[in-house]
Write an enzyme that holds these catalytic residues in place. Structure first.
Site, PDB file in Angstrom:
ATOM      1  N   CYS A 157      -7.323   1.738  -1.996  1.00 52.58           N
ATOM      2  CA  CYS A 157      -8.063   2.901  -2.707  1.00 52.58           C
ATOM      3  C   CYS A 157      -9.262   3.165  -2.022  1.00 52.58           C
ATOM      4  O   CYS A 157     -10.141   2.219  -1.669  1.00 52.58           O
ATOM      5  CB  CYS A 157      -8.061   2.566  -4.258  1.00 52.58           C
ATOM      6  SG  CYS A 157      -9.730   2.484  -4.768  1.00 52.58           S
ATOM      7  N   GLU A 158      -9.477   4.246  -1.881  1.00 52.71           N
ATOM      8  CA  GLU A 158     -10.711   4.785  -0.910  1.00 52.71           C
ATOM      9  C   GLU A 158     -11.870   4.641  -1.879  1.00 52.71           C
ATOM     10  O   GLU A 158     -13.075   4.549  -1.511  1.00 52.71           O
ATOM     11  CB  GLU A 158     -10.560   6.144  -0.549  1.00 52.71           C
ATOM     12  CG  GLU A 158     -10.713   7.407  -1.382  1.00 52.71           C
ATOM     13  CD  GLU A 158     -10.372   8.620  -0.543  1.00 52.71           C
ATOM     14  OE1 GLU A 158      -9.792   8.432   0.465  1.00 52.71           O
ATOM     15  OE2 GLU A 158     -10.801   9.663  -1.107  1.00 52.71           O
ATOM     16  N   HIS A 159     -11.791   4.546  -3.284  1.00 54.22           N
ATOM     17  CA  HIS A 159     -13.136   4.474  -4.056  1.00 54.22           C
ATOM     18  C   HIS A 159     -13.600   2.780  -4.093  1.00 54.22           C
ATOM     19  O   HIS A 159     -14.799   2.702  -4.432  1.00 54.22           O
ATOM     20  CB  HIS A 159     -12.681   4.896  -5.464  1.00 54.22           C
ATOM     21  CG  HIS A 159     -12.218   6.369  -5.465  1.00 54.22           C
ATOM     22  ND1 HIS A 159     -11.236   6.867  -5.952  1.00 54.22           N
ATOM     23  CD2 HIS A 159     -12.754   7.397  -4.703  1.00 54.22           C
ATOM     24  CE1 HIS A 159     -11.061   8.070  -6.025  1.00 54.22           C
ATOM     25  NE2 HIS A 159     -11.811   8.414  -5.147  1.00 54.22           N
ATOM     26  N   HIS A 160     -12.528   2.099  -4.241  1.00 53.56           N
ATOM     27  CA  HIS A 160     -13.171   0.473  -4.359  1.00 53.56           C
ATOM     28  C   HIS A 160     -12.614  -0.269  -3.221  1.00 53.56           C
ATOM     29  O   HIS A 160     -12.872  -1.517  -3.310  1.00 53.56           O
ATOM     30  CB  HIS A 160     -12.310  -0.099  -5.829  1.00 53.56           C
ATOM     31  CG  HIS A 160     -13.006   0.887  -6.891  1.00 53.56           C
ATOM     32  ND1 HIS A 160     -11.983   1.836  -7.446  1.00 53.56           N
ATOM     33  CD2 HIS A 160     -13.788   1.022  -7.624  1.00 53.56           C
ATOM     34  CE1 HIS A 160     -12.662   2.517  -8.351  1.00 53.56           C
ATOM     35  NE2 HIS A 160     -13.816   1.675  -8.662  1.00 53.56           N
ATOM     36  N   GLN A 217      -3.732   7.757  -4.264  1.00 52.10           N
ATOM     37  CA  GLN A 217      -2.096   7.953  -4.165  1.00 52.10           C
ATOM     38  C   GLN A 217      -1.558   9.424  -4.167  1.00 52.10           C
ATOM     39  O   GLN A 217      -0.718   9.615  -3.434  1.00 52.10           O
ATOM     40  CB  GLN A 217      -1.617   7.423  -5.575  1.00 52.10           C
ATOM     41  CG  GLN A 217      -0.133   7.214  -5.415  1.00 52.10           C
ATOM     42  CD  GLN A 217       0.378   6.469  -6.611  1.00 52.10           C
ATOM     43  OE1 GLN A 217      -0.305   5.387  -7.068  1.00 52.10           O
ATOM     44  NE2 GLN A 217       1.676   6.824  -7.075  1.00 52.10           N
ATOM     45  N   HIS A 275      -2.644  -0.227  -9.236  1.00 49.59           N
ATOM     46  CA  HIS A 275      -3.755  -0.094  -8.314  1.00 49.59           C
ATOM     47  C   HIS A 275      -4.609  -1.201  -9.078  1.00 49.59           C
ATOM     48  O   HIS A 275      -5.055  -1.442 -10.038  1.00 49.59           O
ATOM     49  CB  HIS A 275      -4.447   1.238  -8.962  1.00 49.59           C
ATOM     50  CG  HIS A 275      -3.902   2.418  -8.373  1.00 49.59           C
ATOM     51  ND1 HIS A 275      -4.466   3.282  -7.526  1.00 49.59           N
ATOM     52  CD2 HIS A 275      -2.715   2.897  -8.458  1.00 49.59           C
ATOM     53  CE1 HIS A 275      -3.801   4.232  -7.134  1.00 49.59           C
ATOM     54  NE2 HIS A 275      -2.222   3.991  -7.557  1.00 49.59           N
ATOM     55  N   CYS A 334      -7.567  -1.663  -8.528  1.00 46.79           N
ATOM     56  CA  CYS A 334      -8.865  -1.242  -9.189  1.00 46.79           C
ATOM     57  C   CYS A 334      -8.862  -1.001 -10.605  1.00 46.79           C
ATOM     58  O   CYS A 334      -9.730  -0.888 -11.364  1.00 46.79           O
ATOM     59  CB  CYS A 334      -9.391   0.006  -8.355  1.00 46.79           C
ATOM     60  SG  CYS A 334      -8.519   1.363  -8.438  1.00 46.79           S
TER      61      CYS A 334
HETATM   62 ZN   LIG Z   1     -10.181   2.751  -7.087  1.00 43.21          ZN
END
Ligand SMILES: [Zn+2]
Length: 202
Positions: free
Chosen positions: A85-88, A126, A154, A156
């Site tokens: 995931c590009e956020h975490h 996703q 996920h 995260c």
């Molecule tokens: Zn994430």
């Protein structure tokens, strides 16, 4: 001094960044057990993010045109994929189901799985991963329709934040006849619901 985002740091700089994160976590990077860790992490990143070096369109460029007028759905289901995931920057692990209705050309089924890999091995969300797989197959093969369904956990969500294990996220992108014709969509769903001979390992 600002750095160009396109300028790739050296391996040494990348390893230094891992040592910084180790210290940030409260560790001593010079501890014996951690001495080789930055090198291992950087090598892992080469695997996790190998997709940046791949061109998904060219993976699909070799097609077969002599298919004896095969005009039914081709479905590859339960393709395991691993993304981040590009956020975490933690794993997204799941399965992809990829279907298309050929018009003139078909492609080797392993190529569909490789397209999933090429986009998975990048930082993703996703929804975009689903769209990129579908759009690329649509653009290159120009079939009557494409359907891509992703189901994934996920980390995260499971290992941090709200801590909700067992939750999976489902996304889909339907193009062409799968979007416009509900009979075709229903046929796909019944193919997906049929018991599988292979067992997906999530
Ligand atoms: Zn994430």
């Amino acid at each position: 001094m600002s750095q160009s985002p396109l300028l790739r740091p050296s391996r040494e700089e990348a390893e230094d960044a891992i040592r910084t994160l180790l210290r940030w976590a409260g560790e001593d990077p010079s501890r014996e057990g951690l001495l080789d860790t930055p090198g291992r992490v950087v090598r892992s990143y080469e695997e996790f993010f190998a997709g940046y070096g791949e061109d998904p369109s060219s993976i699909l460029s070799r097609t077969f045109s002599e298919v004896d007028d095969y005009d039914e759905i081709v479905l590859l289901r339960d393709i395991r994929f691993e993304s981040h995931c590009e956020h975490h920057m933690v794993p997204i692990i799941g399965v992809a189901h990829v279907a298309y209705l050929p018009s003139k050309r078909v492609v080797g089924i392993s190529k569909l799985a490789r397209v999933v890999d090429a986009f998975s091995r990048r930082l993703q969300i996703q929804e975009r991963l689903t769209a990129q797989i579908a759009n690329t197959i649509n653009d290159v093969l120009q079939p009557h329709g494409v359907a891509v369904i992703l189901e994934a956990g996920h980390q995260c969500m499971t290992t941090r934040g709200v801590h909700r294990p067992g939750v999976s996220m489902v996304t889909s992108r339907m193009l062409g006849i799968f979007r416009t014709n509900s009979d075709t969509r229903r046929e796909l769903m019944s193919m997906l619901n049929r018991p599988s001979v292979a067992t997906a390992q999530l």
